[in-house]
Structures are given as structure tokens and as C-alpha cells.
Design an enzyme around this catalytic site. Sequence first.
Site, PDB file in Angstrom:
ATOM      1  N   CYS A 185       0.871  -1.175   0.000  1.00 28.63           N
ATOM      2  CA  CYS A 185       0.000   0.000   0.000  1.00 28.63           C
ATOM      3  C   CYS A 185       0.905   1.221   0.000  1.00 28.63           C
ATOM      4  O   CYS A 185       1.516   1.550   1.016  1.00 28.63           O
ATOM      5  CB  CYS A 185      -0.915  -0.011   1.218  1.00 28.63           C
ATOM      6  SG  CYS A 185      -2.000   1.420   1.336  1.00 28.63           S
ATOM      7  N   GLU A 221      -3.149   1.089  -6.234  1.00 30.52           N
ATOM      8  CA  GLU A 221      -2.153   0.076  -6.555  1.00 30.52           C
ATOM      9  C   GLU A 221      -1.925   0.087  -8.058  1.00 30.52           C
ATOM     10  O   GLU A 221      -2.821   0.444  -8.828  1.00 30.52           O
ATOM     11  CB  GLU A 221      -2.607  -1.303  -6.078  1.00 30.52           C
ATOM     12  CG  GLU A 221      -1.497  -2.328  -6.017  1.00 30.52           C
ATOM     13  CD  GLU A 221      -0.287  -1.834  -5.236  1.00 30.52           C
ATOM     14  OE1 GLU A 221       0.680  -1.376  -5.896  1.00 30.52           O
ATOM     15  OE2 GLU A 221      -0.310  -1.879  -4.001  1.00 30.52           O
TER      16      GLU A 221
END
Length: 377
Positions: free
Chosen positions: A2, A132
Amino acid sequence: MCGRTACTLAPDEICRSCSYSSHSGGRQEPQWRDPPGGQKYYPSHNVAPGAHTPVIISSHHRFGTEDDAVSTERVVQPMQWGLIPSWHKGSPKKVSYETNNCRSESMLEKPTYKVPLQRGRRCVVLADGFFEWKRDQAKKQPYFIYFPDKKDTDERETNSSCLKVKKEENGVSVKLERDSNLGIVKEEKENLEQEGGSECPADTSSLNPADVLLKKEIKTELNGTDKDHQAHKGGDKTKRLMTMAGVFDVWKSSDGSPPVLSYSVITVESSPAMMKVHHRMPALLLTDKEVQEWLDSENVPLEKAVNNIRATEEIQMHPVSDIVNNSRNKSPDCTKPIDLTKPKSTPSSNLMMKWLSKGKKEQSNEPPSKRIKTEPQ
């Protein structure tokens, strides 16, 4: 992993969206507590490590500041993204390795995370969602990942609701069992007079007056539960904050300056849904029960709390513009979905389209006598 998030709500909106069932009964909103040292949280559609973002912690954590005293069980405390170990020597800005993410497989082995976890420093990181990047040959396509809309979640919870009427010797007890993101709600109303217990029929025409009254009371109970659940999700009926498991630590300077509170997002191997984009994802806490167990380090041992650290399929995602690649871009366009089937515009193509449209406009404004005519062959 993340590496970028979005968190766009104001402090009061965040507190409303994070209401919970308190031990004393009823709903309670966590109290907002500004970070020490004058640091601030700024809502943003593109949050990079190093920024201060809101996390939830248990109110029993104290940091020796004036704002420590709170009247709620939970606190929303903005912290710096990127954990600074309490034993770090030197400037807190010069940690020699990245601590934005903490791999669940090794978090109980590496001192950076093992020490604060053993001290009960568990937190829940809040965000609208996270970004992402999916590698597609030579390029990377960014995606925005978030929890399903509240409407979809509520419909699923309504379908899974279970309503039963249980008969007892000294009367009738109405038992409500409701599976939801808040856990199981159980309420009993004793001594309601009725001849027998059974499943509540949808049609009230075959019920006697006592049965009709009983059904109305059951409906009232369920409506109250729905309102509490909506309060848990916040004022926005479709927005649901993402709750990620995290670990935090407190770094203190030797010169007596305010402590630095910082955190790391715990990551796990991706679920099949997330694996299409990346092989790692944050450990997401789906229910209020999971959130409570992760926060309550005084009553829930770490060995039990880590059972909630796992991948989940309960996510949605869409591709977004590559403007999010630059963390200085904070506009709402960072999280807006894009159509990958449409050709991507470039500065040169935009200039060409502008020139062509200008030429067409000038030609349409010419008088008919000056327009070039072609003779038929």
C-alpha cells in the site's frame, strides 16, 4: 503493498462515519485528537507516505500531552505514515529503511514491529481507499481499490437477517438475531403474551391482535438496528471508509520536544480478486467486531487479534488516470474511473484536435461565395 491512499473526509465527518457500539450501550462517536507538535491532517485525493492521516486507537493510550484526556472508548488520532521505531537514534526524518508497510508474515519477528505490537500499539488506518499499480508489459496502470458501497453491503445484510420468535414457559421471548458488519445484534423482549411461538409470517391477516402487536414491535426493533447501522457507516449513504489494520509507535526526542506518532499498514498476500492487480494488499478489518478486537489490546491478546489479519474478497476497484503517479496532484480526478478502451490523449494529440476544430470553425464562418466549389466530374 500500500503506497498511496485517498482520505477526503473532514475530521467531523470521519468521527461520524466511525461510530461504534460502546460497552455502556448505544452508539458512540470517537473523539478527534490533533497530533502533538502542531502537525495537521489535510484531506486529500492522493496521500503519500510521510503525510499525517487519521487512525483509530483505543483511548487508553496516553502520550503525555494536554489532549490525552478523552471521554470516549476510541480516539481518531492523525499519525505520520511511515513508522519511526521508539528506539531510533537521531532525526526521526532519517530512518534508513521504508516502514510504510509491515508484512504480516514477519511482523512478529522484526523488532521494528514486534516491539510496538508487544506493547499493544495496534491501530486501524482510515481511508476512502488505496491505490495500486498493475504492471502491463512496459507500463503500470494505477487502480483505486475501496470497500463496496454501503447500499450493496446493506442489501446483503438484509438478505442474511434472521428473525425468530422463541416460546418459553413463563411467556414468549422475542429473539432478534441479525448478522451484519456490526456483528450479531441480540435483543429479547420478555413476557409478551402469545399462545405459541413460531416464525413471524409476512401476512398479518391470519394473526390475532396480540400477534399483530408482536410483529409491530419486532419491526420497530429492526428499524432501530438499521438506524444504528447507518450511523456506523456515516452520513453519506454510499460511502464506506476502508479500515486497515496497522501498528504504531511513539518516538520521543531527548530534548523534550513533542513525541512523533507514526504507523505502518499491515499487508498480506492478496486475495484472488486483488491478485489481478498486485500480489500484496492491506489487511482489511471488515466488521466492527474485528476492529474492536484489533484495538482492544488490554483484553484481546495479540495471539487472538492476529486471526483477523487476512486477505479479503470484499473490495471493488477501477482504473484511474496516471496523474495519481505524481503525489503533488491532489485533485478529485485522481480517484475518478477512466475507460481503458479509449485512446489516451497526449499534448500533441490535444494540439492537433484543437487546430482541426479551429479550421472547421473558420471555414464554416466564410461566406458561401468564398468557399471553394468543386465541379462535378
